[in-house]
Enzyme design. Sequence first.
Site, PDB file in Angstrom:
ATOM      1  N   ARG A 129     118.274  60.328  75.746  1.00  0.00           N
ATOM      2  CA  ARG A 129     118.377  58.869  75.770  1.00  0.00           C
ATOM      3  C   ARG A 129     119.827  58.490  75.990  1.00  0.00           C
ATOM      4  O   ARG A 129     120.659  58.628  75.098  1.00  0.00           O
ATOM      5  CB  ARG A 129     117.883  58.277  74.453  1.00  0.00           C
ATOM      6  N   SER A 166     108.195  53.041  71.130  1.00  0.00           N
ATOM      7  CA  SER A 166     108.900  52.426  70.000  1.00  0.00           C
ATOM      8  C   SER A 166     108.091  51.250  69.485  1.00  0.00           C
ATOM      9  O   SER A 166     107.709  50.369  70.265  1.00  0.00           O
ATOM     10  CB  SER A 166     110.263  51.893  70.447  1.00  0.00           C
ATOM     11  N   LYS A 169     122.199  51.417  67.791  1.00  0.00           N
ATOM     12  CA  LYS A 169     121.509  50.557  68.761  1.00  0.00           C
ATOM     13  C   LYS A 169     121.749  49.128  68.303  1.00  0.00           C
ATOM     14  O   LYS A 169     121.435  48.787  67.162  1.00  0.00           O
ATOM     15  CB  LYS A 169     120.008  50.890  68.762  1.00  0.00           C
TER      16      LYS A 169
HETATM   17  N1  3NM Z   1     115.678  52.915  68.239  1.00  0.00           N
HETATM   18  P1  3NM Z   1     120.668  56.269  64.403  1.00  0.00           P
HETATM   19  S1  3NM Z   1     116.873  52.359  66.083  1.00  0.00           S
HETATM   20  C1  3NM Z   1     117.204  54.463  69.420  1.00  0.00           C
HETATM   21  O1  3NM Z   1     114.419  50.630  65.810  1.00  0.00           O
HETATM   22  C2  3NM Z   1     116.852  53.617  68.283  1.00  0.00           C
HETATM   23  O2  3NM Z   1     113.452  51.322  67.620  1.00  0.00           O
HETATM   24  C3  3NM Z   1     115.554  52.177  67.129  1.00  0.00           C
HETATM   25  O3  3NM Z   1     120.148  55.821  65.824  1.00  0.00           O
HETATM   26  C4  3NM Z   1     114.390  51.310  66.836  1.00  0.00           C
HETATM   27  O4  3NM Z   1     119.848  57.417  63.965  1.00  0.00           O
HETATM   28  C5  3NM Z   1     117.632  53.425  67.149  1.00  0.00           C
HETATM   29  O5  3NM Z   1     122.097  56.702  64.677  1.00  0.00           O
HETATM   30  C6  3NM Z   1     118.969  54.052  66.880  1.00  0.00           C
HETATM   31  O6  3NM Z   1     120.595  55.077  63.497  1.00  0.00           O
HETATM   32  C7  3NM Z   1     118.868  55.281  66.033  1.00  0.00           C
END
Ligand code: 3NM
Length: 210
Positions: free
Chosen positions: A37, A106, A135
């Site tokens: 990603r 998602s 994100k």
């Molecule tokens: N999707 P980290 S949160 C790619 O809520 C992604 O759908 C999300 O990164 C969603 O593990 C997210 O560093 C980021 O928080 C995840």
Amino acid sequence: MDSRLYVITGKSFLKGRRLEDVIREAIDGGADCIQLREKDISSRELLEMGRLLRQITKEKAIPFIVNDRLDIALAVDADGIHLGQDDMPIEIARKLLGPDKIIGISTHGVEEAVAAELAGADYIGLGPIKATQTKLDTEPVIGIEGIREVRRHVSLPIVAIGGVKQEDAAEIVQAGANGVAVISAVIGADDVYQASSALRAQVDRVREEG
Ligand code: 3NM
């Protein structure tokens, strides 16, 4: 697609380290699915990363998923694709990929999760569980209670995402998620192997309790 520790790439967390070294360490620690990603790179660069990750995941015999880009997924013969709510509909992706590929999506609550199940998804990402800096355009935080609620309505495998750290994993799986999906907690860790194995151990502990 019952993943316990689903690790997603994030170039900005590499801090000079090679992607292939970081991903190998993550897998050796216990990551059992890798997703490519990257949002701000060229198709050519994404293709190169996809080829590299395809090779490593094949060697390690774990699934390799590409985020959003069906063309890249097909080009590198990934095991599947992960779609966002605004990406290609599941039904179209299924037609293009065939019945044997993995399709994940998602989701951010019961309604999207139920729709994903009806549309034939193989698993859902569910989040954000907590606030995340990784994100920036996330939906509102759903917390542990959000997992319980979705688990009551779908039987699909759930990987919980968004701000997940080692100390959250047990509670997340107790609430009904099959596993956790992370970027920063593994890719951004100083010791990637240690971070990955610690997270995986938390998930395994709860899963094996039953
Ligand atoms: N999707 P980290 S949160 C790619 O809520 C992604 O759908 C999300 O990164 C969603 O593990 C997210 O560093 C980021 O928080 C995840």
